[in-house]
Design a protein around this motif. Structure first.
Motif, PDB file in Angstrom:
ATOM      1  N   LYS A  26       0.833  -1.120  -0.085  1.00  0.00           N
ATOM      2  CA  LYS A  26      -0.185  -0.109   0.133  1.00  0.00           C
ATOM      3  C   LYS A  26       0.807   1.328   0.153  1.00  0.00           C
ATOM      4  CE  LYS A  26      -4.154  -1.551   1.982  1.00  0.00           C
ATOM      5  NZ  LYS A  26      -5.131  -1.507   3.833  1.00  0.00           N
ATOM      6  N   ASP A  49      -3.465   0.722  -2.908  1.00  0.00           N
ATOM      7  CA  ASP A  49      -3.711  -0.936  -2.313  1.00  0.00           C
ATOM      8  C   ASP A  49      -3.059  -1.856  -4.229  1.00  0.00           C
ATOM      9  OD1 ASP A  49      -3.307  -3.651  -1.795  1.00  0.00           O
ATOM     10  OD2 ASP A  49      -5.372  -3.602  -0.997  1.00  0.00           O
ATOM     11  N   CYS A  50      -1.549  -2.231  -4.134  1.00  0.00           N
ATOM     12  CA  CYS A  50      -0.751  -2.018  -5.231  1.00  0.00           C
ATOM     13  C   CYS A  50      -1.391  -3.301  -5.421  1.00  0.00           C
ATOM     14  CB  CYS A  50       0.582  -2.043  -5.087  1.00  0.00           C
ATOM     15  SG  CYS A  50       0.907   0.145  -4.429  1.00  0.00           S
ATOM     16  N   SER A  51      -1.672  -4.340  -4.303  1.00  0.00           N
ATOM     17  CA  SER A  51      -2.002  -6.374  -4.643  1.00  0.00           C
ATOM     18  C   SER A  51      -3.347  -5.624  -5.631  1.00  0.00           C
ATOM     19  CB  SER A  51      -2.575  -6.965  -3.427  1.00  0.00           C
ATOM     20  OG  SER A  51      -4.008  -5.870  -2.483  1.00  0.00           O
ATOM     21  N   LYS A  52      -3.833  -4.376  -5.918  1.00  0.00           N
ATOM     22  CA  LYS A  52      -5.452  -4.942  -6.961  1.00  0.00           C
ATOM     23  C   LYS A  52      -5.554  -4.312  -8.110  1.00  0.00           C
ATOM     24  CE  LYS A  52      -7.968  -5.397  -2.736  1.00  0.00           C
ATOM     25  NZ  LYS A  52      -9.291  -4.898  -1.946  1.00  0.00           N
ATOM     26  N   GLY A  53      -4.662  -4.713  -8.827  1.00  0.00           N
ATOM     27  CA  GLY A  53      -4.840  -4.169 -10.411  1.00  0.00           C
ATOM     28  C   GLY A  53      -4.153  -2.953 -11.132  1.00  0.00           C
ATOM     29  N   VAL A  54      -3.156  -2.971 -10.428  1.00  0.00           N
ATOM     30  CA  VAL A  54      -2.121  -1.496 -10.717  1.00  0.00           C
ATOM     31  C   VAL A  54      -1.281  -1.926 -11.544  1.00  0.00           C
ATOM     32  CG1 VAL A  54      -0.022  -0.008  -9.983  1.00  0.00           C
ATOM     33  CG2 VAL A  54      -2.246  -0.466  -8.216  1.00  0.00           C
ATOM     34  N   ASP A  60      -6.285  -3.065 -17.637  1.00  0.00           N
ATOM     35  CA  ASP A  60      -6.857  -3.250 -16.238  1.00  0.00           C
ATOM     36  C   ASP A  60      -6.483  -2.349 -14.501  1.00  0.00           C
ATOM     37  OD1 ASP A  60      -8.632  -5.103 -17.054  1.00  0.00           O
ATOM     38  OD2 ASP A  60      -6.477  -6.630 -17.302  1.00  0.00           O
ATOM     39  N   SER A  61      -5.342  -1.941 -15.057  1.00  0.00           N
ATOM     40  CA  SER A  61      -4.530  -0.794 -14.679  1.00  0.00           C
ATOM     41  C   SER A  61      -5.601   0.198 -13.696  1.00  0.00           C
ATOM     42  CB  SER A  61      -3.905   0.153 -14.444  1.00  0.00           C
ATOM     43  OG  SER A  61      -2.981   0.713 -14.123  1.00  0.00           O
ATOM     44  N   TYR A  62      -5.601   0.311 -11.827  1.00  0.00           N
ATOM     45  CA  TYR A  62      -6.531   0.595 -11.104  1.00  0.00           C
ATOM     46  C   TYR A  62      -5.987   2.400 -11.840  1.00  0.00           C
ATOM     47  CZ  TYR A  62      -8.242   3.210  -7.311  1.00  0.00           C
ATOM     48  OH  TYR A  62      -8.614   4.323  -6.400  1.00  0.00           O
ATOM     49  N   LYS A  65      -7.879   3.446 -15.185  1.00  0.00           N
ATOM     50  CA  LYS A  65      -8.965   3.637 -15.133  1.00  0.00           C
ATOM     51  C   LYS A  65      -9.350   5.169 -14.301  1.00  0.00           C
ATOM     52  CE  LYS A  65     -10.084  -1.455 -14.853  1.00  0.00           C
ATOM     53  NZ  LYS A  65     -10.333  -2.371 -14.487  1.00  0.00           N
TER      54      LYS A  65
END
Length: 106
Positions: A26, A49-54, A60-62, A65
């Motif tokens: 994070k 939160d880099c575990s969620k698609g960064v 798909d990148s946060y 988006k």
């Protein structure tokens, strides 16, 4: 804390990105810019939160988006710089400059 300075080009705006690690995956992202659209990214990226698609694919990148909701120009280099700065802060990349030099040789 990892930092990046982006001179975006024709728009004339300079952006400073500061990324500070909160825990293992994070980070806190702070963006300083005269560009209102770029500054508005602070609302989406205060804690990432880099575990969620960064670091996945661009679509798909946060980060991309969030940028697609806030930015009006698809050629803005700031989203890429945000991801690179996060990578450096998390130890996944070396702090190396990225350069785009554009010429028109007509």
């Amino acid at each position: 804390m990892a930092k990046a300075k982006v001179r975006a080009g024709a728009c004339g705006f300079t952006t400073v990105i500061k990324v500070k690690k909160i825990d293992k995956l994070k980070v806190n992202v702070q963006i300083i810019s005269a560009c209102t659209d770029i500054r508005n990214l602070n609302e989406d990226l205060a804690e990432v939160d880099c575990s969620k698609g960064v670091f996945g694919s661009i679509v798909d990148s946060y980060i991309y988006k969030a940028a697609s909701k806030r930015l009006h120009n698809s050629d803005c280099p700031v989203p890429c710089a945000i991801i690179k700065t996060i990578q450096v802060e998390l130890g996944g990349a070396l702090p190396k400059d990225v350069v785009i030099k554009i010429t028109n040789d007509d």
